[in-house]
Write a protein that holds these residues in place. Sequence first.
Motif, PDB file in Angstrom:
ATOM      1  N   GLY A 108       0.795  -1.227   0.000  1.00 20.71           N
ATOM      2  CA  GLY A 108       0.000   0.000   0.000  1.00 20.71           C
ATOM      3  C   GLY A 108       0.817   1.262   0.000  1.00 20.71           C
ATOM      4  O   GLY A 108       0.548   2.172  -0.769  1.00 20.71           O
ATOM      5  N   THR A 109       1.807   1.361   0.885  1.00 21.32           N
ATOM      6  CA  THR A 109       2.623   2.567   0.976  1.00 21.32           C
ATOM      7  C   THR A 109       4.075   2.185   1.251  1.00 21.32           C
ATOM      8  O   THR A 109       4.370   1.075   1.696  1.00 21.32           O
ATOM      9  N   GLN A 110       4.958   3.160   1.016  1.00 24.45           N
ATOM     10  CA  GLN A 110       6.372   2.940   1.305  1.00 24.45           C
ATOM     11  C   GLN A 110       6.576   2.712   2.798  1.00 24.45           C
ATOM     12  O   GLN A 110       7.374   1.871   3.213  1.00 24.45           O
ATOM     13  N   GLN A 111       5.839   3.465   3.611  1.00 27.26           N
ATOM     14  CA  GLN A 111       5.969   3.327   5.066  1.00 27.26           C
ATOM     15  C   GLN A 111       5.613   1.908   5.509  1.00 27.26           C
ATOM     16  O   GLN A 111       6.313   1.307   6.333  1.00 27.26           O
ATOM     17  N   ALA A 112       4.512   1.364   4.956  1.00 31.89           N
ATOM     18  CA  ALA A 112       4.101   0.004   5.330  1.00 31.89           C
ATOM     19  C   ALA A 112       5.160  -1.012   4.918  1.00 31.89           C
ATOM     20  O   ALA A 112       5.462  -1.949   5.660  1.00 31.89           O
ATOM     21  N   LEU A 113       5.743  -0.836   3.713  1.00 36.14           N
ATOM     22  CA  LEU A 113       6.800  -1.737   3.256  1.00 36.14           C
ATOM     23  C   LEU A 113       7.994  -1.689   4.196  1.00 36.14           C
ATOM     24  O   LEU A 113       8.539  -2.724   4.589  1.00 36.14           O
ATOM     25  N   GLU A 114       8.402  -0.473   4.561  1.00 38.93           N
ATOM     26  CA  GLU A 114       9.576  -0.328   5.417  1.00 38.93           C
ATOM     27  C   GLU A 114       9.343  -0.931   6.795  1.00 38.93           C
ATOM     28  O   GLU A 114      10.261  -1.492   7.402  1.00 38.93           O
ATOM     29  N   GLU A 115       8.111  -0.835   7.297  1.00 38.75           N
ATOM     30  CA  GLU A 115       7.795  -1.442   8.592  1.00 38.75           C
ATOM     31  C   GLU A 115       7.898  -2.964   8.517  1.00 38.75           C
ATOM     32  O   GLU A 115       8.433  -3.623   9.410  1.00 38.75           O
ATOM     33  N   ALA A 117       9.625  -4.751   6.237  1.00 39.09           N
ATOM     34  CA  ALA A 117      10.986  -5.168   5.930  1.00 39.09           C
ATOM     35  C   ALA A 117      11.969  -4.857   7.055  1.00 39.09           C
ATOM     36  O   ALA A 117      13.035  -5.464   7.138  1.00 39.09           O
ATOM     37  N   GLY A 118      11.616  -3.897   7.908  1.00 37.65           N
ATOM     38  CA  GLY A 118      12.535  -3.511   8.973  1.00 37.65           C
ATOM     39  C   GLY A 118      13.709  -2.698   8.475  1.00 37.65           C
ATOM     40  O   GLY A 118      14.767  -2.662   9.111  1.00 37.65           O
ATOM     41  N   LYS A 119      13.541  -2.035   7.336  1.00 46.51           N
ATOM     42  CA  LYS A 119      14.617  -1.224   6.763  1.00 46.51           C
ATOM     43  C   LYS A 119      14.012  -0.230   5.783  1.00 46.51           C
ATOM     44  O   LYS A 119      12.861  -0.368   5.368  1.00 46.51           O
ATOM     45  N   THR A 120      14.798   0.787   5.410  1.00 50.77           N
ATOM     46  CA  THR A 120      14.317   1.792   4.468  1.00 50.77           C
ATOM     47  C   THR A 120      14.358   1.251   3.050  1.00 50.77           C
ATOM     48  O   THR A 120      15.027   0.246   2.771  1.00 50.77           O
ATOM     49  N   VAL A 121      13.665   1.936   2.146  1.00 44.82           N
ATOM     50  CA  VAL A 121      13.693   1.546   0.737  1.00 44.82           C
ATOM     51  C   VAL A 121      15.121   1.594   0.201  1.00 44.82           C
ATOM     52  O   VAL A 121      15.545   0.717  -0.566  1.00 44.82           O
ATOM     53  N   PHE A 122      15.878   2.598   0.596  1.00 48.07           N
ATOM     54  CA  PHE A 122      17.280   2.687   0.164  1.00 48.07           C
ATOM     55  C   PHE A 122      18.055   1.452   0.613  1.00 48.07           C
ATOM     56  O   PHE A 122      18.817   0.855  -0.153  1.00 48.07           O
ATOM     57  N   GLN A 123      17.854   1.046   1.874  1.00 48.04           N
ATOM     58  CA  GLN A 123      18.549  -0.145   2.382  1.00 48.04           C
ATOM     59  C   GLN A 123      18.090  -1.415   1.663  1.00 48.04           C
ATOM     60  O   GLN A 123      18.896  -2.301   1.378  1.00 48.04           O
ATOM     61  N   ILE A 124      16.781  -1.500   1.375  1.00 45.88           N
ATOM     62  CA  ILE A 124      16.259  -2.652   0.640  1.00 45.88           C
ATOM     63  C   ILE A 124      16.972  -2.771  -0.709  1.00 45.88           C
ATOM     64  O   ILE A 124      17.418  -3.848  -1.104  1.00 45.88           O
ATOM     65  N   LYS A 125      17.086  -1.635  -1.399  1.00 45.58           N
ATOM     66  CA  LYS A 125      17.749  -1.640  -2.705  1.00 45.58           C
ATOM     67  C   LYS A 125      19.218  -2.039  -2.583  1.00 45.58           C
ATOM     68  O   LYS A 125      19.718  -2.871  -3.350  1.00 45.58           O
ATOM     69  N   GLU A 126      19.906  -1.425  -1.642  1.00 46.69           N
ATOM     70  CA  GLU A 126      21.338  -1.700  -1.512  1.00 46.69           C
ATOM     71  C   GLU A 126      21.598  -3.145  -1.098  1.00 46.69           C
ATOM     72  O   GLU A 126      22.545  -3.782  -1.576  1.00 46.69           O
ATOM     73  N   ASP A 127      20.756  -3.669  -0.203  1.00 44.90           N
ATOM     74  CA  ASP A 127      20.931  -5.059   0.226  1.00 44.90           C
ATOM     75  C   ASP A 127      20.730  -6.030  -0.934  1.00 44.90           C
ATOM     76  O   ASP A 127      21.327  -7.109  -0.965  1.00 44.90           O
ATOM     77  N   ALA A 128      19.861  -5.658  -1.875  1.00 42.44           N
ATOM     78  CA  ALA A 128      19.531  -6.573  -2.975  1.00 42.44           C
ATOM     79  C   ALA A 128      20.349  -6.314  -4.238  1.00 42.44           C
ATOM     80  O   ALA A 128      20.306  -7.105  -5.174  1.00 42.44           O
ATOM     81  N   ARG A 129      21.126  -5.215  -4.256  1.00 45.10           N
ATOM     82  CA  ARG A 129      21.790  -4.797  -5.501  1.00 45.10           C
ATOM     83  C   ARG A 129      22.722  -5.879  -6.058  1.00 45.10           C
ATOM     84  O   ARG A 129      22.652  -6.238  -7.235  1.00 45.10           O
ATOM     85  N   ALA A 130      23.588  -6.421  -5.221  1.00 45.91           N
ATOM     86  CA  ALA A 130      24.552  -7.413  -5.699  1.00 45.91           C
ATOM     87  C   ALA A 130      23.849  -8.667  -6.202  1.00 45.91           C
ATOM     88  O   ALA A 130      24.217  -9.239  -7.234  1.00 45.91           O
ATOM     89  N   SER A 131      22.819  -9.106  -5.471  1.00 46.05           N
ATOM     90  CA  SER A 131      22.125 -10.325  -5.880  1.00 46.05           C
ATOM     91  C   SER A 131      21.311 -10.114  -7.152  1.00 46.05           C
ATOM     92  O   SER A 131      21.182 -11.030  -7.972  1.00 46.05           O
ATOM     93  N   VAL A 132      20.777  -8.907  -7.344  1.00 40.59           N
ATOM     94  CA  VAL A 132      20.048  -8.617  -8.584  1.00 40.59           C
ATOM     95  C   VAL A 132      21.004  -8.632  -9.772  1.00 40.59           C
ATOM     96  O   VAL A 132      20.694  -9.194 -10.830  1.00 40.59           O
ATOM     97  N   LYS A 133      22.184  -8.057  -9.592  1.00 40.76           N
ATOM     98  CA  LYS A 133      23.165  -8.078 -10.685  1.00 40.76           C
ATOM     99  C   LYS A 133      23.570  -9.516 -10.991  1.00 40.76           C
ATOM    100  O   LYS A 133      23.688  -9.911 -12.154  1.00 40.76           O
ATOM    101  N   GLU A 134      23.764 -10.324  -9.937  1.00 42.95           N
ATOM    102  CA  GLU A 134      24.112 -11.733 -10.141  1.00 42.95           C
ATOM    103  C   GLU A 134      23.011 -12.440 -10.925  1.00 42.95           C
ATOM    104  O   GLU A 134      23.289 -13.191 -11.862  1.00 42.95           O
ATOM    105  N   ARG A 135      21.755 -12.202 -10.534  1.00 44.91           N
ATOM    106  CA  ARG A 135      20.654 -12.879 -11.211  1.00 44.91           C
ATOM    107  C   ARG A 135      20.586 -12.481 -12.675  1.00 44.91           C
ATOM    108  O   ARG A 135      20.364 -13.322 -13.550  1.00 44.91           O
ATOM    109  N   LYS A 136      20.779 -11.188 -12.956  1.00 47.14           N
ATOM    110  CA  LYS A 136      20.680 -10.734 -14.342  1.00 47.14           C
ATOM    111  C   LYS A 136      21.835 -11.288 -15.180  1.00 47.14           C
ATOM    112  O   LYS A 136      21.651 -11.610 -16.352  1.00 47.14           O
TER     113      LYS A 136
END
Length: 457
Positions: A108-115, A117-136
């Motif tokens: 529904g909202t960014q706030q709900a997602l962050e709650e 996930a327990g992290k900010t959207v920026f952190q979500i992206k950074e945590d997943a960046r290496a694995s996304v590059k690996e997958r691609k």
Amino acid sequence: MKKILFALGATVLMATGAFAQAKKIVADKIIGVVGDRIILQSDVQNAIADASRQGQQVPENASCQILEQALISKVMMLQAEKDSLEVTEEDVEAELEMRVRSFIQQFGTQQALEEVAGKTVFQIKEDARASVKERKLAEAMQKKIMDGVKITPTEVRAYFDKIPKDSLPFYESEYELGQIVLYPKASRDMELYVIDELNNYKRQIAAKLTSFDQLARRNSEDPGSKERGGQYQINRNEKTWDPAFLNGAFRLKDGEISPVIKSKFGYHIIQMIQRNGDEAIVAHILRIPPVTDIEIAGSTAKLDSIRNLLVKGEVAFPVAAGKFTEDETAKFSGPFITGGRTGSSFVTIDELDKDIVTELEKLKVGDYSQPQTFTDPRGKKGVRLLYLRARTEPHRMNIKEDYDKISSLALEEKKYKTLETWLDKRIPAYYIMVDANAAGGTCPQLDKWLSRSTANR
């Protein structure tokens, strides 16, 4: 390894960066190594937990499957780097952005997602960046391996002949079914009535008699946001949103409520909750002007005239559908109903709503139904005409009636064998370590990896 589900398995594993909770496993350990790339026990456990949280069915041997897919992903990614296959940072960022938007829409909202996930959207992206590059990179390697795989009629026949006759699947009847849809327009009086109601809501909020949140929960006709007080996270550049809705929302300042806005869904008032550049959190109340029997009768009469032209052969169905239908999906997939599982224009009874099934029982191949009223998933009333172009009889799989299905299955098997052969040749070229007890059970699909593992030498 009975079957390689590379894309699915890798996707599940790579999602861990988004939803792994702040409360991490205390005792972590390396359970796999390919070259200089490691796989942690927490990667596998978090992937399973995330899949469960998202409502996916988790098989008993999920840890075995995920570990296997992670090993495959590492080999293919390392080979992609050796072969200089390119994945740009723009590609990775676009994938991360798409993934985050998908999660935001889910919650529904960014706030709900962050709650969650327990992290900010920026952190979500950074945590997943290496694995996304690996997958691609791994996907690029898989595409390179499989793109040239073709199937011949002789191979299709050989594949079919190998299936034991008592194991041939039984297919229920399938239907190729087209539709022309009209949505009756509400009268101006009904539109004015709804507009007046929405303006009244604004007056109540201004007088502090109630809140936007309370009114949205009570009166909004948007089932996707009603329980959240009408809240959505939107982006100015996202094409999935109605343009009138977006334009109206981004004219607002924080806390401001829009005048009544008309979109393709109905009439809205929108409250800007928080805006940050092209991103915003908004709430809205949707009201759909009700149509009366008079408007429905008008659309029914129009469809009846279209039906007469079709029956007389004065116009072809695809032409009539292209000219008259108001079904939005027809713009992308054509006027024939497609199967949700396969995307085929042939669908089974269980893929159709009950009102269509009832009408279908009256039709022969080539028939056009009488116009019928219906209510779509958004609660909008419409009138539709159905056309039964083809129907298959219930039957056991055979090469004559099911050649396309058998060809697809044979091609998938050939691609799988090609990928397996490729892996068998490449695995010895890499340093491999697999913890024999890592998956917490018997994992026959890991045998070939264990035989190469330095941990067993």
